[in-house]
Design an enzyme around this catalytic site. Structure first.
Site, PDB file in Angstrom:
ATOM      1  N   GLY A  33       0.820  -1.206   0.000  1.00 38.55           N
ATOM      2  CA  GLY A  33       0.000   0.000   0.000  1.00 38.55           C
ATOM      3  C   GLY A  33       0.848   1.246   0.000  1.00 38.55           C
ATOM      4  O   GLY A  33       2.054   1.188  -0.235  1.00 38.55           O
ATOM      5  N   ASN A  34       0.221   2.393   0.234  1.00 43.59           N
ATOM      6  CA  ASN A  34       0.957   3.657   0.309  1.00 43.59           C
ATOM      7  C   ASN A  34       0.283   4.582   1.312  1.00 43.59           C
ATOM      8  O   ASN A  34      -0.756   4.262   1.871  1.00 43.59           O
ATOM      9  CB  ASN A  34       1.081   4.298  -1.083  1.00 43.59           C
ATOM     10  CG  ASN A  34      -0.275   4.637  -1.678  1.00 43.59           C
ATOM     11  OD1 ASN A  34      -0.987   5.507  -1.173  1.00 43.59           O
ATOM     12  ND2 ASN A  34      -0.650   3.943  -2.749  1.00 43.59           N
ATOM     13  N   ARG A  35       0.885   5.735   1.539  1.00 40.28           N
ATOM     14  CA  ARG A  35       0.458   6.618   2.630  1.00 40.28           C
ATOM     15  C   ARG A  35      -0.610   7.628   2.229  1.00 40.28           C
ATOM     16  O   ARG A  35      -0.899   8.549   2.982  1.00 40.28           O
ATOM     17  CB  ARG A  35       1.660   7.380   3.191  1.00 40.28           C
ATOM     18  CG  ARG A  35       2.693   6.499   3.861  1.00 40.28           C
ATOM     19  CD  ARG A  35       3.746   7.361   4.540  1.00 40.28           C
ATOM     20  NE  ARG A  35       4.908   6.591   4.920  1.00 40.28           N
ATOM     21  CZ  ARG A  35       4.978   5.840   6.015  1.00 40.28           C
ATOM     22  NH1 ARG A  35       3.934   5.781   6.834  1.00 40.28           N
ATOM     23  NH2 ARG A  35       6.066   5.169   6.282  1.00 40.28           N
TER      24      ARG A  35
END
Ligand code: CTP
Ligand code: CA
Length: 228
Positions: A33-35
């Site tokens: 995933g990412n932020r």
């Protein structure tokens, strides 16, 4: 413009917005995933609603609730986001892609939870995800549809942004300068919006709602008369 003075210049138009981060499954319990917080996408949806648009929000993983009144289409992976965007884009006069789409996904998703074997970890092989913005820009689902991308850049921000705009084939690219804790997970955004017509519009540092309103200003100028 103060909030109450906003033009209803998107009344009669439908807009499609992507928001948040994609999750690329490794196995049933894990993902890459990412932020992305989804705040910019949420601000775009809220401001479009305030200006009279009907809003479809294709939403990956977000940490803020969607504004009331938006039609929300939840998605997980980039490939799910692509399906949802293509399914809803034909009805949209403008598409604004604020989502952080993972460039790569695990080439295979394990059917069962990956276990420790004692022999050390297996590498996770990656495959490239489809470029939704480029595909959408190349095959406009609707004549005169305005397509907008977002990009975070470092180093030569303008040159990188101009090259990316050309590569993507979109009408507008909102380029955020990142580094020093800017953009990701913060309240404020500062950007320059590059146009395929050669224009460059500086947007001063301020709340993501203000950036969203300036983006809609530029979009509204470009939507042909007589929308959806
Ligand atoms: N985007 C997309 N599909 C992808 C990757 C990105 O639609 N697979 C969209 C994003 O939503 C954003 C724009 O393209 O609106 C720019 O994303 P960015 O990550 O900056 O572009 P990339 O082509 O992936 O370039 P980079 O190698 O710099 O990450
Ligand atoms: Ca990328």
């Amino acid at each position: 413009l103060a909030r109450g003075d906003l033009p209803a210049d998107l009344a009669g138009h439908r807009v499609l917005i992507t928001a948040g981060g994609t999750r690329e499954p490794i196995d049933p319990v894990r993902f890459i995933g990412n932020r992305s917080s989804g705040r910019q996408g949420s601000a775009l949806a809220a401001t479009a609603l305030a200006r009279g648009a009907r809003v479809t929000l294709v939403s990956g993983e977000v940490s803020v609730p969607p504004p009331a009144g938006a039609e929300v289409v939840p998605v997980g992976s980039a490939r799910e986001m692509r399906e949802a965007v293509l399914a809803h884009s034909a009805a949209a006069d403008a598409v604004v892609m604020a989502a952080a789409v993972a460039d790569f996904r695990p080439a295979e998703t394990a059917a069962g939870k990956i276990k420790k074997t004692g022999a050390g970890p297996e590498p996770v092989e990656l495959a490239e995800n489809p470029d939704i913005l480029r595909e959408l820009s190349a095959e406009r689902a609707r004549p005169g549809q305005v397509v907008v991308g977002f990009a975070a850049e470092t180093d030569d921000v303008l040159a990188n942004g101009r090259a990316k705009l050309d590569r993507k084939g979109c009408d507008l690219l909102v380029v955020n300068e990142v580094g020093d804790g800017r953009a990701f997970g913060t309240e404020d955004n500062q950007a320059v919006v590059l146009g395929a017509d050669g224009s460059a519009t500086e947007i001063p540092r301020g709340p993501k709602e203000d950036l969203a309103d300036r983006v809609w200003d530029l979009v509204a100028q470009r939507i042909p008369e007589g929308g959806a």
